[in-house]
Design a protein around this motif. Sequence first.
Motif, PDB file in Angstrom:
ATOM      1  N   VAL A 167      41.161  39.721  43.492  1.00  0.00           N
ATOM      2  CA  VAL A 167      42.037  39.664  42.310  1.00  0.00           C
ATOM      3  C   VAL A 167      41.892  41.021  41.634  1.00  0.00           C
ATOM      4  O   VAL A 167      40.963  41.247  40.871  1.00  0.00           O
ATOM      5  CB  VAL A 167      41.666  38.511  41.365  1.00  0.00           C
ATOM      6  N   SER A 168      42.796  41.895  41.914  1.00  0.00           N
ATOM      7  CA  SER A 168      42.621  43.331  41.714  1.00  0.00           C
ATOM      8  C   SER A 168      41.990  43.713  40.377  1.00  0.00           C
ATOM      9  O   SER A 168      42.518  43.381  39.308  1.00  0.00           O
ATOM     10  CB  SER A 168      43.983  44.018  41.839  1.00  0.00           C
ATOM     11  N   HIS A 169      40.841  44.394  40.484  1.00  0.00           N
ATOM     12  CA  HIS A 169      40.146  45.030  39.370  1.00  0.00           C
ATOM     13  C   HIS A 169      39.466  44.040  38.420  1.00  0.00           C
ATOM     14  O   HIS A 169      39.055  44.419  37.330  1.00  0.00           O
ATOM     15  CB  HIS A 169      41.089  45.960  38.597  1.00  0.00           C
ATOM     16  N   TYR A 170      39.354  42.793  38.842  1.00  0.00           N
ATOM     17  CA  TYR A 170      38.653  41.790  38.057  1.00  0.00           C
ATOM     18  C   TYR A 170      37.415  41.306  38.798  1.00  0.00           C
ATOM     19  O   TYR A 170      37.359  41.320  40.032  1.00  0.00           O
ATOM     20  CB  TYR A 170      39.544  40.569  37.802  1.00  0.00           C
ATOM     21  N   ASN A 171      36.446  40.807  38.025  1.00  0.00           N
ATOM     22  CA  ASN A 171      35.302  40.081  38.580  1.00  0.00           C
ATOM     23  C   ASN A 171      35.598  38.595  38.579  1.00  0.00           C
ATOM     24  O   ASN A 171      36.046  38.041  37.571  1.00  0.00           O
ATOM     25  CB  ASN A 171      34.046  40.318  37.731  1.00  0.00           C
ATOM     26  N   LEU A 172      35.344  37.940  39.710  1.00  0.00           N
ATOM     27  CA  LEU A 172      35.420  36.480  39.797  1.00  0.00           C
ATOM     28  C   LEU A 172      34.107  35.979  40.385  1.00  0.00           C
ATOM     29  O   LEU A 172      33.922  35.932  41.598  1.00  0.00           O
ATOM     30  CB  LEU A 172      36.599  36.042  40.660  1.00  0.00           C
ATOM     31  N   ALA A 173      33.190  35.629  39.511  1.00  0.00           N
ATOM     32  CA  ALA A 173      31.840  35.285  39.947  1.00  0.00           C
ATOM     33  C   ALA A 173      31.796  33.996  40.770  1.00  0.00           C
ATOM     34  O   ALA A 173      30.854  33.777  41.533  1.00  0.00           O
ATOM     35  CB  ALA A 173      30.930  35.151  38.729  1.00  0.00           C
ATOM     36  N   ASP A 174      32.817  33.134  40.631  1.00  0.00           N
ATOM     37  CA  ASP A 174      32.799  31.858  41.350  1.00  0.00           C
ATOM     38  C   ASP A 174      33.420  31.953  42.743  1.00  0.00           C
ATOM     39  O   ASP A 174      33.541  30.946  43.437  1.00  0.00           O
ATOM     40  CB  ASP A 174      33.523  30.776  40.543  1.00  0.00           C
ATOM     41  N   ARG A 175      33.829  33.159  43.160  1.00  0.00           N
ATOM     42  CA  ARG A 175      34.389  33.350  44.490  1.00  0.00           C
ATOM     43  C   ARG A 175      33.527  34.349  45.260  1.00  0.00           C
ATOM     44  O   ARG A 175      33.081  35.352  44.705  1.00  0.00           O
ATOM     45  CB  ARG A 175      35.830  33.853  44.420  1.00  0.00           C
ATOM     46  N   GLU A 176      33.345  34.104  46.523  1.00  0.00           N
ATOM     47  CA  GLU A 176      32.489  34.963  47.333  1.00  0.00           C
ATOM     48  C   GLU A 176      33.139  36.336  47.522  1.00  0.00           C
ATOM     49  O   GLU A 176      34.333  36.439  47.828  1.00  0.00           O
ATOM     50  CB  GLU A 176      32.236  34.327  48.697  1.00  0.00           C
ATOM     51  N   ASN A 177      32.354  37.386  47.325  1.00  0.00           N
ATOM     52  CA  ASN A 177      32.802  38.763  47.534  1.00  0.00           C
ATOM     53  C   ASN A 177      34.077  39.092  46.751  1.00  0.00           C
ATOM     54  O   ASN A 177      35.005  39.704  47.269  1.00  0.00           O
ATOM     55  CB  ASN A 177      33.021  39.032  49.023  1.00  0.00           C
ATOM     56  N   ALA A 178      34.104  38.678  45.486  1.00  0.00           N
ATOM     57  CA  ALA A 178      35.306  38.874  44.668  1.00  0.00           C
ATOM     58  C   ALA A 178      35.011  39.600  43.357  1.00  0.00           C
ATOM     59  O   ALA A 178      35.761  39.463  42.394  1.00  0.00           O
ATOM     60  CB  ALA A 178      35.966  37.530  44.376  1.00  0.00           C
ATOM     61  N   MET A 179      33.942  40.388  43.332  1.00  0.00           N
ATOM     62  CA  MET A 179      33.576  41.113  42.108  1.00  0.00           C
ATOM     63  C   MET A 179      34.178  42.522  42.162  1.00  0.00           C
ATOM     64  O   MET A 179      33.479  43.532  42.257  1.00  0.00           O
ATOM     65  CB  MET A 179      32.067  41.155  41.960  1.00  0.00           C
TER      66      MET A 179
ATOM     67  N   LYS B 137      47.001  38.902  26.615  1.00  0.00           N
ATOM     68  CA  LYS B 137      46.931  38.236  25.310  1.00  0.00           C
ATOM     69  C   LYS B 137      46.738  36.737  25.492  1.00  0.00           C
ATOM     70  O   LYS B 137      45.955  36.104  24.776  1.00  0.00           O
ATOM     71  CB  LYS B 137      48.192  38.524  24.506  1.00  0.00           C
ATOM     72  N   ARG B 138      47.446  36.154  26.470  1.00  0.00           N
ATOM     73  CA  ARG B 138      47.287  34.732  26.741  1.00  0.00           C
ATOM     74  C   ARG B 138      45.865  34.432  27.217  1.00  0.00           C
ATOM     75  O   ARG B 138      45.272  33.420  26.815  1.00  0.00           O
ATOM     76  CB  ARG B 138      48.297  34.291  27.804  1.00  0.00           C
ATOM     77  N   ILE B 139      45.305  35.312  28.038  1.00  0.00           N
ATOM     78  CA  ILE B 139      43.927  35.137  28.491  1.00  0.00           C
ATOM     79  C   ILE B 139      42.980  35.138  27.296  1.00  0.00           C
ATOM     80  O   ILE B 139      42.051  34.330  27.205  1.00  0.00           O
ATOM     81  CB  ILE B 139      43.544  36.239  29.498  1.00  0.00           C
ATOM     82  N   SER B 140      43.225  36.041  26.343  1.00  0.00           N
ATOM     83  CA  SER B 140      42.405  36.109  25.138  1.00  0.00           C
ATOM     84  C   SER B 140      42.507  34.825  24.325  1.00  0.00           C
ATOM     85  O   SER B 140      41.495  34.278  23.863  1.00  0.00           O
ATOM     86  CB  SER B 140      42.847  37.306  24.279  1.00  0.00           C
ATOM     87  N   GLU B 141      43.723  34.325  24.167  1.00  0.00           N
ATOM     88  CA  GLU B 141      43.958  33.142  23.326  1.00  0.00           C
ATOM     89  C   GLU B 141      43.488  31.853  23.994  1.00  0.00           C
ATOM     90  O   GLU B 141      43.231  30.866  23.304  1.00  0.00           O
ATOM     91  CB  GLU B 141      45.444  33.056  22.990  1.00  0.00           C
ATOM     92  N   GLU B 142      43.374  31.855  25.345  1.00  0.00           N
ATOM     93  CA  GLU B 142      43.014  30.635  26.062  1.00  0.00           C
ATOM     94  C   GLU B 142      41.629  30.731  26.693  1.00  0.00           C
ATOM     95  O   GLU B 142      41.355  30.118  27.721  1.00  0.00           O
ATOM     96  CB  GLU B 142      44.079  30.316  27.104  1.00  0.00           C
TER      97      GLU B 142
ATOM     98  N   SER C 232      45.606  31.038  34.448  1.00  0.00           N
ATOM     99  CA  SER C 232      46.342  29.924  35.035  1.00  0.00           C
ATOM    100  C   SER C 232      45.344  28.821  35.342  1.00  0.00           C
ATOM    101  O   SER C 232      44.135  28.975  35.113  1.00  0.00           O
ATOM    102  CB  SER C 232      47.069  30.369  36.312  1.00  0.00           C
ATOM    103  N   GLU C 233      45.839  27.715  35.881  1.00  0.00           N
ATOM    104  CA  GLU C 233      44.952  26.603  36.203  1.00  0.00           C
ATOM    105  C   GLU C 233      43.860  27.002  37.183  1.00  0.00           C
ATOM    106  O   GLU C 233      42.733  26.524  37.116  1.00  0.00           O
ATOM    107  CB  GLU C 233      45.760  25.431  36.768  1.00  0.00           C
ATOM    108  N   ASN C 234      44.195  27.871  38.106  1.00  0.00           N
ATOM    109  CA  ASN C 234      43.252  28.241  39.171  1.00  0.00           C
ATOM    110  C   ASN C 234      42.583  29.594  38.968  1.00  0.00           C
ATOM    111  O   ASN C 234      41.834  30.032  39.831  1.00  0.00           O
ATOM    112  CB  ASN C 234      43.984  28.243  40.520  1.00  0.00           C
ATOM    113  N   LEU C 235      42.877  30.233  37.845  1.00  0.00           N
ATOM    114  CA  LEU C 235      42.350  31.581  37.648  1.00  0.00           C
ATOM    115  C   LEU C 235      41.818  31.723  36.222  1.00  0.00           C
ATOM    116  O   LEU C 235      42.583  31.801  35.257  1.00  0.00           O
ATOM    117  CB  LEU C 235      43.449  32.614  37.896  1.00  0.00           C
ATOM    118  N   VAL C 236      40.492  31.740  36.114  1.00  0.00           N
ATOM    119  CA  VAL C 236      39.835  31.829  34.819  1.00  0.00           C
ATOM    120  C   VAL C 236      38.823  32.964  34.869  1.00  0.00           C
ATOM    121  O   VAL C 236      37.967  33.012  35.752  1.00  0.00           O
ATOM    122  CB  VAL C 236      39.126  30.509  34.444  1.00  0.00           C
ATOM    123  N   PHE C 237      38.933  33.879  33.907  1.00  0.00           N
ATOM    124  CA  PHE C 237      38.028  35.017  33.831  1.00  0.00           C
ATOM    125  C   PHE C 237      36.959  34.746  32.768  1.00  0.00           C
ATOM    126  O   PHE C 237      37.049  33.779  32.002  1.00  0.00           O
ATOM    127  CB  PHE C 237      38.803  36.287  33.484  1.00  0.00           C
TER     128      PHE C 237
END
Length: 306
Positions: free
Chosen positions: A125-137, A200-205, A210-215
Motif C-alpha cells: 500500500v504505497s508509502h504506508y506502514n501496515l503492521a497487520d500485513r506481512e512485508n507491508a511496512m 482528512k477522512r482518515i483523520s476523522e475516522e 475503508s473497511e479493509n484498510l486501517v492505518f
Amino acid sequence: MRRIIVLCIATLLLTFPGTDLVAQNTQKKTPPLFKWVNLPRMMPTGVQHGVFQSPSMKQEVGYCIYLPPSYEMDIDRRYPAVYYLHGGRPGSEAKSIGLANYIHRYMTESKSPDMIYVFVNGGPVSHYNLADRENAMGEDVFVNELIPFIDKTYRTIANRKGRGLEGFSQGGRGTTRIMFKHPDLFCSAAPGGSGYATEKRISEENGRESENLVFAAGDNTWDLARKYAESKEPPLRIMLHVGTEGFNYENNLEYMKFLESLKIPFERIIVEGAPHSAQKIYDKRGLELVNFHAENFRRSGAMASE
C-alpha cells in the motif's frame, strides 16, 4: 411485448457475438500483482536499476536511481539526492522513472545543477506502514533501510541538508506525511496532486480509509501537520503542486488553507489546464520543481552556487 424485448436482445447478442452485457457491468479489474523488485521495460538515460537486501524482510527490494551527467567523471564530488515517491497502488520502483527524461534534459542543458534522483518502491500500500500485513511496512523500508543504503552505496550528501522528497498523487500523500514525521531527514519537500480529502477522512475516522484498510491513528497528513506546527523544527521548505484539471485540485486548495491556518510556510505551483498527471505537470513546470530542490540545497549549504 416481453417476447419482442427478449427477441431484440437475442438479436443484439447474435449480431455482436463478443458482447456480454452482464459481464460488462460486473467485471472488476484485477489489481496488479505486487513485487518488491520490478525491472523496468525501458530505462531512461542516466537511470539504473538496483536492489538491496532488506534487513527487516530478509529479501531484496528494488529501486531506480538517476545519476547526473558528471557523476562518473567527477569522482570526488558528493551530490544532494531527491527521493521520488510514485503514485498509485501497489508500489513499483519503475512507475515514475519517465520523469528522469525531464530531469536529465534540465541537467545536460545546464538549466539545473546536477543532483541524484532515487525512485522508490512504496510497498503493498504505497508509502504506508501496515503492521497487520506481512512485508507491508513500505514507509519503514524506505526511511529506515533504503535511505541508509543509498547513502552508503552512492556519493550522496548524507544528511538532511542534501536530501529532498517529492511525490505525486499517492506519492504526494506519502511525501506530506513523511516530511512532517521526519523533518530531521529532509530540507526540501514537494508533494503534488495529493489526495488530501481521503487523508482528512482518515483523520476523522481514527485511521480508517475503508473497511479493509486501517492505518495507525494520527498517521495522516492532517494530524501530522498539526503536530509539526507546534514547533516547526527543523524548518522545512515545502512546495505544493497541482493541476487545475486534476480531481484533487479542490482538496489541495483546502489543504493549502489548512497549512496557512497552522502558519506553516509553503510555496505553491498551480498548473493551469494540467490533469492529474505528474508528467503533464513536468511538461509545463518541471524545471521549477527541480530548481526548487536545488535552491533549498544551496540555502542549506549542501550545494555551492554554480
